[in-house]
Design a protein around this motif. Structure first.
Motif: not given
Length: 88
Positions: A70-80
């Motif tokens: 969850l933490a990894h995909v949330e971080k990737a979404a914020r970067e996107y």
């Protein structure tokens, strides 16, 4: 499967999920492996006006816990989202 919605982050809500999968060729009942996915929405997580986009989540990753996925995909979404708003 675990799911959580966070936001708004710069006007977007992030719906992240993690699910337990069986590794290919894993017949000995090894350690659990989780994969993550993410969706973005403007105006709220239940807003019918959603959009879909393929987001680069980086190199193929497998996670030992739901929390890590969850933490990894949330971080990737914020970067996107950051890249998306910089382009406008």
């Amino acid at each position: 499967m675990a799911e959580r919605v966070t936001g708004p982050y710069r006007g977007y809500y992030i719906s992240a999920s993690a699910r337990l999968v069986q590794a290919h060729g894993d017949t000995d009942g090894g350690a659990p492996i989780y994969v993550g996915s993410v969706s973005l929405a403007r105006g709220g997580p239940d807003d019918v006006h959603r959009f879909e986009a393929l987001v680069d989540l980086g190199p193929e990753r497998r996670f030992a816990t739901e929390g890590e996925a969850l933490a990894h995909v949330e971080k990737a979404a914020r970067e996107y989202i950051d890249r998306l708003l910089q382009a406008t």
